[in-house]
Motif scaffolding. Structure first.
Motif, PDB file in Angstrom:
ATOM      1  N   ARG A  67     -19.943  55.074   3.361  1.00  0.00           N
ATOM      2  CA  ARG A  67     -19.373  54.092   2.450  1.00  0.00           C
ATOM      3  C   ARG A  67     -19.182  52.795   3.223  1.00  0.00           C
ATOM      4  O   ARG A  67     -18.578  52.790   4.287  1.00  0.00           O
ATOM      5  CB  ARG A  67     -18.039  54.626   1.944  1.00  0.00           C
ATOM      6  N   LEU A  68     -19.698  51.698   2.687  1.00  0.00           N
ATOM      7  CA  LEU A  68     -19.554  50.382   3.300  1.00  0.00           C
ATOM      8  C   LEU A  68     -18.874  49.459   2.310  1.00  0.00           C
ATOM      9  O   LEU A  68     -19.067  49.579   1.099  1.00  0.00           O
ATOM     10  CB  LEU A  68     -20.916  49.782   3.658  1.00  0.00           C
ATOM     11  N   LEU A  69     -18.103  48.527   2.824  1.00  0.00           N
ATOM     12  CA  LEU A  69     -17.435  47.548   1.987  1.00  0.00           C
ATOM     13  C   LEU A  69     -17.577  46.192   2.660  1.00  0.00           C
ATOM     14  O   LEU A  69     -17.190  46.023   3.816  1.00  0.00           O
ATOM     15  CB  LEU A  69     -15.958  47.916   1.818  1.00  0.00           C
ATOM     16  N   TYR A  70     -18.132  45.248   1.935  1.00  0.00           N
ATOM     17  CA  TYR A  70     -18.289  43.882   2.424  1.00  0.00           C
ATOM     18  C   TYR A  70     -17.438  42.982   1.534  1.00  0.00           C
ATOM     19  O   TYR A  70     -17.662  42.906   0.320  1.00  0.00           O
ATOM     20  CB  TYR A  70     -19.757  43.455   2.370  1.00  0.00           C
ATOM     21  N   CYS A  71     -16.453  42.324   2.106  1.00  0.00           N
ATOM     22  CA  CYS A  71     -15.544  41.477   1.338  1.00  0.00           C
ATOM     23  C   CYS A  71     -16.222  40.144   1.028  1.00  0.00           C
ATOM     24  O   CYS A  71     -16.606  39.404   1.937  1.00  0.00           O
ATOM     25  CB  CYS A  71     -14.243  41.254   2.097  1.00  0.00           C
ATOM     26  N   LEU A  72     -16.357  39.840  -0.256  1.00  0.00           N
ATOM     27  CA  LEU A  72     -16.942  38.578  -0.689  1.00  0.00           C
ATOM     28  C   LEU A  72     -15.887  37.487  -0.818  1.00  0.00           C
ATOM     29  O   LEU A  72     -16.132  36.341  -0.454  1.00  0.00           O
ATOM     30  CB  LEU A  72     -17.668  38.772  -2.024  1.00  0.00           C
ATOM     31  N   SER A  73     -14.712  37.856  -1.354  1.00  0.00           N
ATOM     32  CA  SER A  73     -13.648  36.858  -1.518  1.00  0.00           C
ATOM     33  C   SER A  73     -12.322  37.549  -1.814  1.00  0.00           C
ATOM     34  O   SER A  73     -12.280  38.706  -2.208  1.00  0.00           O
ATOM     35  CB  SER A  73     -13.987  35.899  -2.668  1.00  0.00           C
ATOM     36  N   GLY A  74     -11.249  36.799  -1.615  1.00  0.00           N
ATOM     37  CA  GLY A  74      -9.919  37.255  -1.997  1.00  0.00           C
ATOM     38  C   GLY A  74      -9.372  38.397  -1.163  1.00  0.00           C
ATOM     39  O   GLY A  74      -9.806  38.640  -0.042  1.00  0.00           O
ATOM     40  N   GLN A  75      -8.394  39.091  -1.754  1.00  0.00           N
ATOM     41  CA  GLN A  75      -7.680  40.159  -1.058  1.00  0.00           C
ATOM     42  C   GLN A  75      -8.347  41.514  -1.311  1.00  0.00           C
ATOM     43  O   GLN A  75      -8.451  41.968  -2.446  1.00  0.00           O
ATOM     44  CB  GLN A  75      -6.234  40.212  -1.521  1.00  0.00           C
ATOM     45  N   CYS A  81      -8.135  57.595   6.194  1.00  0.00           N
ATOM     46  CA  CYS A  81      -7.540  58.770   6.842  1.00  0.00           C
ATOM     47  C   CYS A  81      -8.646  59.530   7.566  1.00  0.00           C
ATOM     48  O   CYS A  81      -9.701  59.818   7.007  1.00  0.00           O
ATOM     49  CB  CYS A  81      -6.791  59.661   5.857  1.00  0.00           C
ATOM     50  N   ALA A  82      -8.386  59.790   8.829  1.00  0.00           N
ATOM     51  CA  ALA A  82      -9.368  60.480   9.668  1.00  0.00           C
ATOM     52  C   ALA A  82      -9.240  61.995   9.545  1.00  0.00           C
ATOM     53  O   ALA A  82     -10.219  62.711   9.701  1.00  0.00           O
ATOM     54  CB  ALA A  82      -9.203  60.053  11.120  1.00  0.00           C
ATOM     55  N   HIS A  83      -8.048  62.470   9.275  1.00  0.00           N
ATOM     56  CA  HIS A  83      -7.812  63.907   9.134  1.00  0.00           C
ATOM     57  C   HIS A  83      -7.322  64.158   7.721  1.00  0.00           C
ATOM     58  O   HIS A  83      -6.267  63.667   7.333  1.00  0.00           O
ATOM     59  CB  HIS A  83      -6.776  64.377  10.163  1.00  0.00           C
ATOM     60  N   ASP A 117     -17.196  56.223   8.425  1.00  0.00           N
ATOM     61  CA  ASP A 117     -17.910  57.416   8.855  1.00  0.00           C
ATOM     62  C   ASP A 117     -17.706  58.529   7.837  1.00  0.00           C
ATOM     63  O   ASP A 117     -16.684  58.562   7.140  1.00  0.00           O
ATOM     64  CB  ASP A 117     -17.389  57.848  10.233  1.00  0.00           C
ATOM     65  N   ILE A 118     -18.645  59.461   7.757  1.00  0.00           N
ATOM     66  CA  ILE A 118     -18.522  60.549   6.784  1.00  0.00           C
ATOM     67  C   ILE A 118     -17.396  61.520   7.131  1.00  0.00           C
ATOM     68  O   ILE A 118     -17.053  62.370   6.320  1.00  0.00           O
ATOM     69  CB  ILE A 118     -19.849  61.310   6.588  1.00  0.00           C
ATOM     70  N   THR A 119     -16.802  61.391   8.292  1.00  0.00           N
ATOM     71  CA  THR A 119     -15.665  62.243   8.658  1.00  0.00           C
ATOM     72  C   THR A 119     -14.341  61.658   8.180  1.00  0.00           C
ATOM     73  O   THR A 119     -13.299  62.273   8.371  1.00  0.00           O
ATOM     74  CB  THR A 119     -15.593  62.423  10.187  1.00  0.00           C
TER      75      THR A 119
END
Length: 147
Positions: A67-75, A81-83, A117-119
């Motif tokens: 999963r990727l997230l690219y912030c274009l604008s705003g908040q 959570c890793a575990h 990461d997928i974990t």
């Protein structure tokens, strides 16, 4: 989780591999396409523009796609959570399962790229003025040199 402070800094590390080059191209052209639909390149990459109404209600973990997230604008904020523990069985159709666990909260400024990461489990929260590009990239092929 890996956060890049700019697209050029992500490209310095990941460019030159087909799936990442396609990812950077999707980010570059995302504002030229209508918001709403999900776009894809085969089964290796999907992306769509997300706003406040698309915020996650629950933590999500994936197995086959990062999963990727690219912030274009705003908040734009995300909890990570890793575990975690599953609260619903994994769905092979959606490549997701709902999870719970201890988490930390972070802000993703405009121009920053988050790669999960997928974990890890994530919950994305977009403010009323926020806009981001949500991408899912196959885990097959090149990854980070330290993973």
């Amino acid at each position: 989780m890996k956060v890049f402070s700019s697209l050029p800094s992500a490209m310095d590390v990941l460019a030159g591999h087909k799936k990442w080059d396609r990812t950077f191209e999707a980010i570059r052209i995302c504002t030229q396409l209508p918001a709403g639909p999900t776009y894809s390149v085969g089964d290796s990459l999907t992306w769509r523009i997300v706003k406040q109404e698309d915020s996650d209600k629950h933590f999500v973990a994936r197995r086959r796609y990062q999963r990727l997230l690219y912030c274009l604008s705003g908040q734009v904020e995300y909890d990570i959570c890793a575990h975690w523990e599953s609260t619903q069985p994994y769905s092979d159709l959606s490549d997701t399962h709902t999870v719970v666990g201890e988490y930390s909260t972070h802000t993703l400024p405009p121009g920053n790229l988050l790669i999960v990461d997928i974990t890890e489990g994530t919950r994305i929260r977009i403010g009323p003025d926020g806009c981001a590009l949500l991408l899912h990239v196959t885990v097959e092929g090149h990854s980070f040199h330290n993973k």
